[in-house]
Design a protein around this motif. Structure first.
Motif, PDB file in Angstrom:
ATOM      1  N   CYS A 155       0.861  -1.261   0.024  1.00  0.00           N
ATOM      2  CA  CYS A 155       0.055  -0.038   0.029  1.00  0.00           C
ATOM      3  C   CYS A 155       0.996   1.153  -0.152  1.00  0.00           C
ATOM      4  CB  CYS A 155      -0.842   0.122   1.141  1.00  0.00           C
ATOM      5  SG  CYS A 155      -1.961   1.408   1.289  1.00  0.00           S
TER       6      CYS A 155
ATOM      7  N   GLU B  53      -0.442  -5.874   0.975  1.00  0.00           N
ATOM      8  CA  GLU B  53      -1.706  -6.139   0.589  1.00  0.00           C
ATOM      9  C   GLU B  53      -1.564  -7.655  -0.154  1.00  0.00           C
ATOM     10  OE1 GLU B  53      -2.961  -2.760  -1.803  1.00  0.00           O
ATOM     11  OE2 GLU B  53      -3.677  -1.903  -0.124  1.00  0.00           O
TER      12      GLU B  53
ATOM     13  N   THR C 281      -4.957  -7.124   4.516  1.00  0.00           N
ATOM     14  CA  THR C 281      -3.842  -6.261   4.647  1.00  0.00           C
ATOM     15  C   THR C 281      -2.969  -6.710   5.922  1.00  0.00           C
ATOM     16  OG1 THR C 281      -5.216  -4.759   3.295  1.00  0.00           O
ATOM     17  CG2 THR C 281      -3.262  -3.847   4.733  1.00  0.00           C
TER      18      THR C 281
END
Length: 656
Positions: free
Chosen positions: A580, A587, A602
């Motif tokens: 991210c 992710e 995540t």
């Protein structure tokens, strides 16, 4: 100080019914998978004789089936076959030559079995399916009960003809008699069910028939399940009542105490290192206080100190040391000599003993590659006195070194790291697995005894080999992590070895990818959870740590994982890992294998337990060396589990 002085309780002789035992160490009954065509073999004879020669006070041979309806394993001994008698004699004569008595365990497993091999319906007191086999048995009719009783008598008679010193009735972990004793599995309304007296009737009638067949001059023992740990099942109070019935009969010479049912509490039927030593002594203690019959205690006795303490504290009269004497046949002799530190201590890893038998293979031992091969002559060296250099002090390298030293070679081991053990040390650093490191300690002890020099911080390369010019180079450099394509370039996608070695210390949320199915993933998951991480394990298999079932670790892992909040996601594989841009977190895209449907996670870290790659560069560089015979062993041949590393090391070391 000698063992008789250091361990006075272990080496105090005792009377067991009509026979006298030289000491209190029992090599109890356990399945071996050594039978062929339903009959004992020379493997059995040599296997038991080795433990008798090693000083055991009593041998109890593995169970024999009393009826054709009972064949729980492919290699079950058919005790009802008349051909068994001649084979028995070979076993008993081999043990008697060592001056040790041997009993035979006889049993019918009832509904705790499978019809896969017998092609007959299972027999049980009531049509209650076992939770592991999930096969509904046939409720015994009166005539079939008579057949069972007669079968016990017939097999006991065969044991007498075969030279055994007595018989043990297995009524513990897996037995039709245990099923009759238990209100959880005995739901009959006739004279064999209902009241405690009725549920005990079958055992009493079997005892009467067996005693009639063996006479007064042979031993008759009964191994009892003292607490099934099942709702509505046999409790310790129930077992004490049964033991009192046995004592009152005047026909039984001892009782053995165990706990749990093999298909409802498998983690207690050959407990692994996650279960503390002596875990079942409290039931033996309770029996001993309730009856005057001698009591055999069991429960993962690892060394002579623990075994002697169990006797000294009054928990039992004899100690059942099975895996300890599988690992080291000379367990008793070393204790008697006052050298318990020389005992090759069992790891309780269950990989090659319990695990192999449950997989329908012959019993072995991670630490002792001679188990099951005692009947074969030891491999001999082509010529002694060769100069051997071993590169790597993991389990494969150390086993090669000590085997080569036993064969008369001059051996030294160079290890690049500051300690021996390789991945074994990493495995031993996870919660509850410290005993695994005993493997390397045992190997180093033997290397010192044999004069093998082990040097640390000594990486081996072509220049060192040229300079030292050994006659033989054995490369045991192990394996390296294999990085997944979806994790390349991501610093926080790491291997379990990075975590266990301390190279990285993940924090926050961790997704652990299990594509090995063994302790690598589950042990690391526990370690991270204990450090405060939020852990989820994902695997493409149907179960996280699926191979833990063979070593009786799966049930306990599930309990611990739940308690520690470790999540589990099965039938999924990692497809992609991104980062991210805003948070820097990873992710992860997962695919559900049956449908291909994707989902995301995540997390802060991804830790991988994946198949490894051989670290074989040194071997490839020197395999055609003109004056140095270059061999390789262990994971640098092909990454496998530790049992194969040890067996391979033994084979190469003895054949140089």
């Amino acid at each position: 100080m000698t063992g008789t002085g250091r361990f006075p309780h272990l080496f105090r002789p005792m009377r067991l019914g009509p026979i006298t035992l030289a000491n209190r160490i029992v090599f109890g009954a356990h399945p071996t998978g050594y039978a062929e065509d339903g009959l004992p073999t020379e493997r059995h004879a040599a296997y038991y004789a080795a433990r008798a020669r090693g000083g055991a006070g009593l041998i109890i041979a593995e169970e024999q089936s009393v009826h054709p309806s009972d064949r729980p394993r492919e290699r079950t001994i058919r005790g009802f076959d008349p051909a068994v008698v001649a084979r028995h004699r070979k076993v008993t004569e081999a043990v008697h030559r060592e001056g040790v008595p041997i009993l035979a365990q006889i049993n019918h497993n009832g509904g705790q079995s499978t019809s896969l091999y017998s092609r007959r319906p299972l027999w049980a007191p009531s049509p209650v399916a076992d939770p592991a086999f999930r096969e509904v048995p046939k409720a015994l009719e009166r005539q079939e009960i008579s057949e069972i009783i007669d079968g016990y008598g017939l097999v006991a008679g065969h044991c007498v003809e075969g030279g055994f010193d007595g018989v043990e009735l297995q009524c513990a972990h897996s037995s039709i008699v245990r099923a009759f004793l238990s209100p959880a599995t005995n739901r009959r309304g006739d004279r064999y069910g209902g009241s405690p007296a009725n549920r005990t009737r079958l055992l009493s009638e079997i005892i009467s028939e067996v005693r009639r067949r063996i006479g007064p001059d042979l031993v008759l023992g009964v191994r009892l399940c003292c607490d099934e740990l099942v709702d509505g099942g046999t409790t310790l109070e129930d077992a004490i009542a049964v033991a009192r019935v046995l004592e009152a009969s005047g026909k039984v010479d001892y009782v053995g105490a165990s706990i749990g049912v093999s298909t409802a509490a498998p983690h207690l039927d050959g407990a692994s290192m996650h279960i503390p030593p002596g875990y079942a002594l409290f039931v033996a203690n309770a029996l001993r206080r309730a009856v005057d019959l001698p009591v055999i205690g069991a429960g993962r006795f690892k060394d002579p100190v623990q075994a002697d303490r169990a006797l000294a504290d009054g928990h039992c009269d004899l100690v059942d040391v099975v895996r300890g004497q599988i690992a080291d046949p000379d367990f008793a002799a070393k204790a008697r000599a006052g050298a318990p530190e020389a005992v090759r201590v069992c790891l309780s890893c269950n990989q090659d003993c319990v695990g192999r038998v449950r997989a329908n293979r012959r019993l072995g031992c991670v630490e002792n590659p001679r188990v099951g091969r005692e009947f074969l002559p030891a491999l001999s060296s082509r010529r002694a006195g060769r100069d051997v250099l071993v590169a790597g002090a993991g389990p494969a390298g150390l086993q090669t070194a000590l085997a080569a030293a036993r064969a008369g070679h001059r051996v030294r081991v160079y290890e690049a790291e500051r300690a021996a053990g390789g991945q074994v040390l990493l495995a031993a650093s996870t919660p509850g697995r410290a005993e695994f490191g005993v493997l390397v300690r045992n190997q180093l002890t033997e290397c010192r005894r044999l004069g093998v020099r082990v040097e640390y911080g000594r990486p081996v390369d072509a220049e060192l080999v040229r300079r030292e010019a050994p006659e033989v180079l054995v490369v045991a450099t192990g394996a390296r992590p294999r990085r997944p394509a979806w994790g390349r370039g991501r610093e926080r996608v790491v291997d379990v070895r990075d975590v266990l070695s301390g190279r990285v210390r993940p924090s926050g949320s961790v997704l652990l990818v299990d594509e090995v199915g063994f302790h690598q993933a589950t042990g690391t998951a526990e370690l991270l959870a204990d450090r405060g991480c939020v852990v989820e394990v994902v695997t493409s298999a149907m179960v996280v740590g699926q191979d833990l079932a063979t070593t009786l670790d799966l049930e306990n892992w599930c309990v611990r994982a739940t308690a520690k909040g470790i999540g589990e996601t099965c039938d999924h594989e990692v497809v992609r890992v991104g980062e991210c841009a805003r948070t820097g977190r990873l992710e992860v895209e997962l695919a559900y294998l049956p449908t291909g449907e994707t989902s995301g996670r995540t997390v802060d870290w991804v830790v991988c337990a994946l198949p490894q790659a051989p670290l074989d560069g040194l071997y490839r560089a020197l395999r055609r060396h003109p004056s140095v015979q270059t061999l390789r062993v262990g994971d640098c041949v092909a990454p496998r589990r530790v049992d194969m590393a040890v067996i391979e090391g033994e084979r190469i070391g003895t054949s140089l």
